[in-house]
Design a protein around this motif. Structure first.
Motif, mmCIF file in Angstrom:
data_model
loop_
_atom_site.group_PDB
_atom_site.id
_atom_site.type_symbol
_atom_site.label_atom_id
_atom_site.label_comp_id
_atom_site.label_asym_id
_atom_site.label_seq_id
_atom_site.Cartn_x
_atom_site.Cartn_y
_atom_site.Cartn_z
ATOM 1 N N GLN A 73 27.538 35.827 5.203
ATOM 2 C CA GLN A 73 28.588 34.844 6.481
ATOM 3 C C GLN A 73 28.079 33.493 5.754
ATOM 4 O OE1 GLN A 73 30.741 35.383 8.686
ATOM 5 N NE2 GLN A 73 30.520 37.892 8.545
ATOM 6 N N LYS A 74 28.696 33.050 5.773
ATOM 7 C CA LYS A 74 28.846 31.617 5.745
ATOM 8 C C LYS A 74 28.932 30.393 6.873
ATOM 9 C CE LYS A 74 32.066 30.547 1.379
ATOM 10 N NZ LYS A 74 33.355 30.098 1.962
ATOM 11 N N GLU A 75 27.432 30.082 7.622
ATOM 12 C CA GLU A 75 27.281 29.940 8.973
ATOM 13 C C GLU A 75 27.647 28.246 9.221
ATOM 14 O OE1 GLU A 75 23.430 31.850 9.185
ATOM 15 O OE2 GLU A 75 23.163 32.041 6.163
ATOM 16 N N ASP A 77 26.626 25.874 9.174
ATOM 17 C CA ASP A 77 26.035 24.491 8.481
ATOM 18 C C ASP A 77 27.012 24.434 7.336
ATOM 19 O OD1 ASP A 77 25.460 26.641 7.015
ATOM 20 O OD2 ASP A 77 23.524 26.358 5.894
ATOM 21 N N TYR A 78 28.328 25.193 7.084
ATOM 22 C CA TYR A 78 29.335 25.145 5.764
ATOM 23 C C TYR A 78 30.337 23.957 6.953
ATOM 24 C CZ TYR A 78 33.117 26.376 3.699
ATOM 25 O OH TYR A 78 33.885 26.574 2.304
ATOM 26 N N LEU A 79 29.715 23.812 8.366
ATOM 27 C CA LEU A 79 30.857 22.863 8.540
ATOM 28 C C LEU A 79 30.549 22.175 8.641
ATOM 29 C CD1 LEU A 79 31.722 25.496 12.000
ATOM 30 C CD2 LEU A 79 33.735 25.129 9.691
ATOM 31 N N ASN A 94 40.204 20.801 2.098
ATOM 32 C CA ASN A 94 39.428 22.035 1.628
ATOM 33 C C ASN A 94 38.649 21.661 0.799
ATOM 34 O OD1 ASN A 94 41.979 21.457 0.829
ATOM 35 N ND2 ASN A 94 40.922 22.549 -1.338
ATOM 36 N N PRO A 95 36.452 21.689 0.529
ATOM 37 C CA PRO A 95 35.702 20.938 -0.075
ATOM 38 C C PRO A 95 34.982 21.818 -0.901
ATOM 39 C CG PRO A 95 34.597 21.809 2.022
ATOM 40 C CD PRO A 95 37.020 22.257 1.762
ATOM 41 N N CYS A 96 36.370 22.333 -2.618
ATOM 42 C CA CYS A 96 35.656 23.660 -3.170
ATOM 43 C C CYS A 96 35.172 23.081 -3.765
ATOM 44 C CB CYS A 96 37.200 23.605 -4.195
ATOM 45 S SG CYS A 96 38.903 24.032 -2.718
ATOM 46 N N ILE A 97 34.151 21.963 -3.854
ATOM 47 C CA ILE A 97 33.189 21.651 -5.024
ATOM 48 C C ILE A 97 31.593 21.965 -4.299
ATOM 49 C CG2 ILE A 97 31.549 20.510 -6.680
ATOM 50 C CD1 ILE A 97 34.660 18.899 -7.387
ATOM 51 N N ASP A 98 32.098 21.555 -3.343
ATOM 52 C CA ASP A 98 30.751 21.400 -2.506
ATOM 53 C C ASP A 98 31.315 23.377 -1.528
ATOM 54 O OD1 ASP A 98 31.673 18.566 -2.051
ATOM 55 O OD2 ASP A 98 29.592 19.006 -1.645
ATOM 56 N N CYS A 99 31.566 23.799 -1.707
ATOM 57 C CA CYS A 99 31.694 24.990 -1.426
ATOM 58 C C CYS A 99 31.674 26.237 -2.221
ATOM 59 C CB CYS A 99 33.504 25.855 -0.887
ATOM 60 S SG CYS A 99 33.666 27.175 0.035
ATOM 61 N N ARG A 100 31.733 25.943 -3.461
ATOM 62 C CA ARG A 100 31.113 26.801 -4.951
ATOM 63 C C ARG A 100 29.991 26.380 -4.576
ATOM 64 N NH1 ARG A 100 33.638 30.729 -5.523
ATOM 65 N NH2 ARG A 100 32.811 29.937 -7.572
ATOM 66 N N GLY A 204 42.864 33.977 -0.086
ATOM 67 C CA GLY A 204 43.150 32.941 0.765
ATOM 68 C C GLY A 204 42.572 32.017 1.673
ATOM 69 N N CYS A 205 42.536 30.683 2.010
ATOM 70 C CA CYS A 205 42.014 30.285 2.610
ATOM 71 C C CYS A 205 42.010 29.196 3.579
ATOM 72 C CB CYS A 205 40.825 28.824 1.528
ATOM 73 S SG CYS A 205 39.591 28.597 2.406
ATOM 74 N N LEU A 206 41.902 29.251 4.877
ATOM 75 C CA LEU A 206 43.012 28.935 5.546
ATOM 76 C C LEU A 206 42.946 26.919 5.689
ATOM 77 C CD1 LEU A 206 42.070 30.037 9.093
ATOM 78 C CD2 LEU A 206 44.767 29.727 8.592
HETATM 79 S S1 SF4 Z 1 36.955 29.003 -0.504
HETATM 80 FE FE1 SF4 Z 1 37.831 28.723 -2.302
HETATM 81 S S2 SF4 Z 1 40.086 27.845 -1.687
HETATM 82 FE FE2 SF4 Z 1 38.191 27.515 0.617
HETATM 83 S S3 SF4 Z 1 36.600 25.528 0.697
HETATM 84 FE FE3 SF4 Z 1 35.804 27.086 -0.718
HETATM 85 S S4 SF4 Z 1 36.660 26.978 -2.667
HETATM 86 FE FE4 SF4 Z 1 38.084 26.187 -1.785
#
Ligand code: SF4
Length: 339
Positions: A73-75, A77-79, A94-100, A204-206
């Motif tokens: 799970q993303k927890e 701390d992800y927020l 959407n913080p895509c780079i940080d999310c990766r 898909g990402c909200l």
């Molecule tokens: S799940 Fe995908 S679209 Fe959503 S923030 Fe992360 S990288 Fe971006």
């Protein structure tokens, strides 16, 4: 370098359930390398809508490739990353780079736990202009502590070789050099390997949704300790911010039921009396003025023809009470409507 019981190399694949990660897994498996999948769950994933019976397409990994998949799970701390991403946002929140980077850091820990030899992803160079260009891929690799160790089988030939390729553990000549947004090569290969016939988009990402992003911005502004559990109610109803309180008005019968299920113990619940209408909940400090306002909203979205009517309200600490109110004008609603 560790290995599986069969003395095979073990690769941990980050899998979304989409075409790219499925194909990346196949490319690795074709080198007689064992693959285990890792999928991250979060309330922001909208895949289930498209894959009602297939758990976001993840069953394909097991059915077609015999890959065992683990889930993390993303927890909470992800927020904090969503609130303040080091590398900025995409089009919405959407913080895509940080999310990766976030998921790869977690994957690194997980890989150690299962003795995986390396980590790979289904990323394709330039598939997303901001988060998958060469610079972004390099940032992700460095910031997650995987410099030279993150394999992207679909675009490997366009990238610097990983240490596994350099050491000859992974045959670089059998990796691919795909770039760009078109999925035609991936689809052709997927057909060739009998993985699937049609292209399907997954992941898909909200956080990429403008309306959800507005709610998220408001939520983060008013919540110093954000919780993933709170994300559920951001998905439902019309949202209004009035005097530090959040008012959520159900848009249909299904949402009305959900709001009743997910409301907090201190939330007020309002419903128009003797007429079909929304369920409304009020979160946060609620005084008479706020309840009045929420009652007017509730009446405004009900089927009542007249402008004046009765709204019933209560919370877990108080018995039901009636309020006679007049509907709100549309222009007044817009002022406090978050989206
Ligand atoms: S799940 Fe995908 S679209 Fe959503 S923030 Fe992360 S990288 Fe971006």
């Amino acid at each position: 370098m560790t290995s599986t019981q069969n003395n095979k190399l073990l690769g941990l694949g980050l899998i979304s359930g989409g075409l790219d990660s499925l194909l990346a897994s196949q490319i690795i498996k074709l080198q007689n390398i064992e693959v285990v999948g890792l999928n991250f769950k979060s309330p922001f994933c909208t895949c289930d809508k498209a894959y009602k019976n297939s758990d976001c397409g993840l069953n394909l990994y097991h059915e077609k490739l015999g890959i065992k998949t683990f889930f993390l799970q993303k927890e909470d701390d992800y927020l904090e990353i969503v609130r303040n991403p080091k590398f900025g946002y995409g089009k919405n929140i959407n913080p895509c780079i940080d999310c990766r980077i976030y998921i790869l850091k977690k994957a690194k820990v997980f890989a150690k736990k299962i003795n995986a030899d390396f980590i790979f992803t289904g990323e394709v160079l330039n598939q997303r202009p901001k988060s998958q260009n060469l610079k972004a891929l390099k940032i992700v690799e460095e910031e997650s502590g995987l410099t030279g160790k993150l394999l992207r089988p679909l675009s490997a030939l366009l990238l610097k070789p990983t240490i596994y390729e350099e050491q000859g553990l992974i045959d670089r000549s059998r990796l691919l050099g795909i770039r760009g947004r078109s999925r035609s090569i991936q689809l052709e290969l997927a057909r060739k390997y009998n993985l699937l016939n049609e292209y399907f988009a997954c992941g898909g990402c909200l956080l990429t949704d403008a309306s959800f992003s507005s709610r998220m911005v408001d939520y983060l502004l008013y919540n110093k300790n954000p919780k993933m559990d709170d994300m559920t109610y951001l998905k439902y109803g019309r949202h209004f911010r009035y005097k530090n309180s959040k008012i959520i008005v159900g848009r249909n019968e299904v949402e009305n039921k959900i709001l009743l299920q997910i409301k907090g113990p201190h939330d007020f619940v309002l419903q128009a009396k003797d007429v079909v209408g929304p369920t409304t909940i009020v979160q946060g400090p609620a005084n008479d003025e706020i309840i009045q306002f929420a009652a007017k909203l509730t009446l405004s979205y009900s089927d009542l023809k007249e402008s004046q009517g009765t709204v019933v309200y209560s919370n877990s600490k108080s018995n039901s009470s009636n309020l006679i109110v007049v509907k709100k004008e549309n222009k007044e609603l817009f002022k406090v409507h978050i989206l």
